[in-house]
Design an enzyme around this catalytic site. Structure first.
Site, PDB file in Angstrom:
ATOM      1  N   PRO A  10       0.798  -1.230   0.000  1.00 20.97           N
ATOM      2  CG  PRO A  10      -0.067  -1.050   2.159  1.00 20.97           C
ATOM      3  CD  PRO A  10       0.581  -2.030   1.215  1.00 20.97           C
ATOM      4  CG  ASN A  11      -0.168   4.337   1.380  1.00 21.63           C
ATOM      5  OD1 ASN A  11      -1.157   4.865   0.870  1.00 21.63           O
ATOM      6  ND2 ASN A  11      -0.184   3.806   2.586  1.00 21.63           N
ATOM      7  NE  ARG A  18       4.134   6.639   1.498  1.00 22.61           N
ATOM      8  CZ  ARG A  18       4.425   5.416   1.898  1.00 22.61           C
ATOM      9  NH1 ARG A  18       4.979   4.567   1.052  1.00 22.61           N
ATOM     10  NH2 ARG A  18       4.173   5.028   3.117  1.00 22.61           N
ATOM     11  CE1 TYR A  23       9.078   4.905   2.709  1.00 27.13           C
ATOM     12  CE2 TYR A  23       7.547   6.766   2.866  1.00 27.13           C
ATOM     13  CZ  TYR A  23       8.031   5.566   3.358  1.00 27.13           C
ATOM     14  OH  TYR A  23       7.488   5.015   4.493  1.00 27.13           O
ATOM     15  CG  ASN A  74       8.255  -2.162   0.129  1.00 24.91           C
ATOM     16  OD1 ASN A  74       7.776  -2.288   1.255  1.00 24.91           O
ATOM     17  ND2 ASN A  74       8.845  -1.051  -0.271  1.00 24.91           N
ATOM     18  CB  ALA A  77       1.665   0.236   6.280  1.00 28.78           C
ATOM     19  CD  GLU A  98      10.597  -7.725   5.433  1.00 29.63           C
ATOM     20  OE1 GLU A  98      10.887  -8.842   5.933  1.00 29.63           O
ATOM     21  OE2 GLU A  98      10.246  -6.753   6.120  1.00 29.63           O
ATOM     22  CG  HIS A 100      11.153  -2.547   4.254  1.00 25.48           C
ATOM     23  ND1 HIS A 100       9.789  -2.427   4.199  1.00 25.48           N
ATOM     24  CD2 HIS A 100      11.424  -3.729   4.835  1.00 25.48           C
ATOM     25  CE1 HIS A 100       9.252  -3.511   4.747  1.00 25.48           C
ATOM     26  NE2 HIS A 100      10.224  -4.315   5.132  1.00 25.48           N
ATOM     27  NE  ARG A 107      10.545   5.775   8.288  1.00 26.05           N
ATOM     28  CZ  ARG A 107       9.520   5.663   7.436  1.00 26.05           C
ATOM     29  NH1 ARG A 107       9.528   4.680   6.536  1.00 26.05           N
ATOM     30  NH2 ARG A 107       8.523   6.506   7.485  1.00 26.05           N
TER      31      ARG A 107
HETATM   32  C1  DQA Z   1       8.322   0.921   3.599  1.00 28.91           C
HETATM   33  C2  DQA Z   1       8.473   1.128   5.104  1.00 28.91           C
HETATM   34  C3  DQA Z   1       7.132   0.951   5.814  1.00 28.91           C
HETATM   35  O1  DQA Z   1       7.292   1.161   7.208  1.00 28.91           O
HETATM   36  C4  DQA Z   1       6.126   1.946   5.293  1.00 28.91           C
HETATM   37  O2  DQA Z   1       4.864   1.736   5.875  1.00 28.91           O
HETATM   38  C5  DQA Z   1       6.037   1.971   3.817  1.00 28.91           C
HETATM   39  C6  DQA Z   1       7.235   1.791   3.012  1.00 28.91           C
HETATM   40  C7  DQA Z   1       9.630   1.222   2.831  1.00 28.91           C
HETATM   41  O3  DQA Z   1       9.716   0.830   1.689  1.00 28.91           O
HETATM   42  O4  DQA Z   1      10.523   1.875   3.382  1.00 28.91           O
HETATM   43  O5  DQA Z   1       4.980   2.239   3.257  1.00 28.91           O
HETATM   44  O6  DQA Z   1       8.007  -0.438   3.366  1.00 28.91           O
END
Ligand code: DQA
Length: 164
Positions: A10-11, A18, A23, A74, A77, A98, A100, A107
């Site tokens: 998501p997002n 964003r 990011y 990825n 959240a 995985e 990120h 963080r």
């Molecule tokens: C994320 C890190 C997560 O904590 C966050 O909710 C994201 C992006 C990253 O790619 O750094 O949406 O997965």
């Protein structure tokens, strides 16, 4: 040919606009283009998808059991909340990396725990978009090594019996 499923949670569709200080400015499309280019160089087939829905991600992971040899995800959240995504990865049993973009361990405390890490082959966190490319290289090397182990070289059986 190896087939790898690449999932963005998501997002991540908002990348580029964003929270750029966290990011970066690269869009998801441009990250995906770099992944596709590397996949071509490695002679790997990639199928790349993004969803804001946990259930859709779970359905895609479940279905990956047929036709794919590995997953790069990825979970965004959902990393920190989704036992369902963890269980789906465990259920299909495909090697999963995985990724990120940000370093989740640096963080807020609620981002320090990953439900996915315990069922993943490995985790890449904090290297920005390059993390996806490193994941692809790492998964490709892992799967290639696995394939070699499964396929004994033609002379290996004869050598074994001759040494008895
Ligand atoms: C994320 C890190 C997560 O904590 C966050 O909710 C994201 C992006 C990253 O790619 O750094 O949406 O997965």
């Amino acid at each position: 040919m190896l087939r790898i499923l690449v999932l963005h949670g998501p997002n991540l569709n908002l990348l580029g606009t964003r929270e750029q200080s966290i990011y970066g400015s690269q869009s998801l499309d441009s990250i995906d283009s770099a992944v596709i280019k590397l996949a071509q160089d490695l002679a790997v087939e990639v199928d790349i998808r993004q969803s804001n829905s946990e259930g859709e991600l779970v359905n895609w992971i479940q279905a990956s059991g047929t036709g794919y040899q590995g997953i790069i995800i990825n979970p965004a959240a959902y990393t920190h909340t989704s036992i369902a995504i963890r269980d789906a990865i465990a259920a299909v049993g495909l090697p999963t990396v995985e990724v990120h973009l940000s370093n989740i361990h640096q963080r807020e405390p609620f981002r320090h725990h990953s439900h996915v890490a315990g069922v993943a082959l490995g985790q890449i966190s904090g290297l920005g978009p390059a993390g996806y490319l490193l994941a692809l290289r790492g998964l490709h090397d892992h799967l290639s090594a696995q394939r070699k182990l499964k396929k004994p070289s033609p002379g290996s059986r004869r050598q074994k019996s001759a040494s008895r």
